[in-house]
Scaffold this active site. Sequence first.
Site, PDB file in Angstrom:
ATOM      1  N   ASN A   7       0.871  -1.169   0.000  1.00 33.19           N
ATOM      2  CA  ASN A   7       0.000   0.000   0.000  1.00 33.19           C
ATOM      3  C   ASN A   7       0.913   1.227   0.000  1.00 33.19           C
ATOM      4  O   ASN A   7       1.415   1.639   1.042  1.00 33.19           O
ATOM      5  CB  ASN A   7      -0.891  -0.045   1.248  1.00 33.19           C
ATOM      6  CG  ASN A   7      -1.891   1.095   1.292  1.00 33.19           C
ATOM      7  OD1 ASN A   7      -1.840   2.009   0.465  1.00 33.19           O
ATOM      8  ND2 ASN A   7      -2.784   1.043   2.250  1.00 33.19           N
ATOM      9  N   HIS A 185     -13.242   2.765  -0.851  1.00 36.33           N
ATOM     10  CA  HIS A 185     -13.299   1.641   0.106  1.00 36.33           C
ATOM     11  C   HIS A 185     -13.932   0.392  -0.500  1.00 36.33           C
ATOM     12  O   HIS A 185     -14.469  -0.460   0.225  1.00 36.33           O
ATOM     13  CB  HIS A 185     -14.141   1.991   1.350  1.00 36.33           C
ATOM     14  CG  HIS A 185     -13.635   3.139   2.163  1.00 36.33           C
ATOM     15  ND1 HIS A 185     -14.459   4.104   2.668  1.00 36.33           N
ATOM     16  CD2 HIS A 185     -12.386   3.464   2.568  1.00 36.33           C
ATOM     17  CE1 HIS A 185     -13.752   4.980   3.357  1.00 36.33           C
ATOM     18  NE2 HIS A 185     -12.481   4.615   3.303  1.00 36.33           N
TER      19      HIS A 185
END
Length: 408
Positions: A7, A185
């Site tokens: 990430n 999300h």
Amino acid sequence: MNVLVVNAGSSSLKYQLFDTTKNVVVAKGLCERIGIEGESTIGAISHKNLITEKEHKANLPMPNHTVATKYVVDALVNAEYGCVKSMSEIEAVGHRIVHGGAYFSESVLLTDDVLAKLELCRDLAPLHTPAHIQGIQGCLEVMPDVPQVLVFDTAFHQTMAPEAYMYGVPYEVYEKYAVRRYGAHGTSHRYVAGEMLKVLGKTEGTKVVTCHLGNGSSISAVKDGKVVDTSMGFTPLAGVLMGTRCGDMDPAVVPFIMNKEGLTPDEMNNYMNKKCGFLGISGVSSDCRDIEAAIADGNARAKLALDMLGYQIKKFIGAYSAAMGGLDAIVFTAGIGENTPSIRAMACEGLEYLGVEFDNEANYAVQRPIKTTCLSKDGSRVKIYLIPTNEELVIASDTEKIVSELKK
Ligand code: ADP
């Protein structure tokens, strides 16, 4: 298969090494302060082998993501605190990508064409996309033969119909600049919706509202396992009140505040992302734990902030039930969704007309470590569940699936 989940943020790189065969995270860590002062930057790596519990922390020159990636691989193969013998045991890399625009509706193997399309998403996520590209390039340089997979936060929302994703601006603006709702999300919504469908025992005919409530919060309507609507929009500013983001408001408020406060467009964007939400309303903090502590001390503005979020979630549940023509389940997840019973109670209170029988005792009795927990009473037509999210697991399993296909 050993999958490295990456990430990459603008000055950070978080990672986890997954063993997908045993379904465990074997190591995780974080590189921080990457490239902040350019070539002279001293960054920090903190690494933990989760099997032996051995840790490694170091301050090292970290001018860019390629160098950071090299330190990550060094840590993973280290004889003392590493977890694999050599780099060849890292079989795939899965990247979390914040924005895939309308180009990506599922996870994909990295190719030149995919990278070119990701470049086109720079405008849509100007802070995140360059960092993702640097993270990808870092892996390409350090592990050139390891296949890389991109998993997009926007992909799960690509099933929305035009009436749900279009804004009421001239159509040419949509055509020219791709201005529309994308949501965010998605990997989390996909995971918790999938877990909820396992509980319901079916996909077809199901109507689920998923509430991802963290520093950033979003709510999705998932019908037959597919997103029909979601609360975040062109950017993550839209939807409910968040830690520091304003959420939905009359668009005319934007030029009004800019004029009154003398803010440029960039300053206003920063203001709406960093100065609003819990922080702006309460004047105390963006963190829900601080808000709850302030409420306990009698702070009325902190209470207002929490009440606003509870009320807004309830409104989305009602709107999405109408959009789906009914409701079978509500799921709560992420930092606030998993840890703040008062928010769950506010959101579900008064929804009896929809068939919700909320079990507030179970809501306040949730045990740690937090696992999937039913928060509705036996016999409640609508099921309420707390499901801890696991975006990294989704990234690792998508990566494994795509890379296994390659090997066939
Ligand atoms: P992010 O959007 O940064 O991933 P998280 O999902 O970690 O955010 O959520 C952070 C929010 O969750 C904060 O407002 C925090 O106060 C709240 N929270 C409440 N209790 C806890 C807890 N025990 N652990 C982590 N976060 C918590």
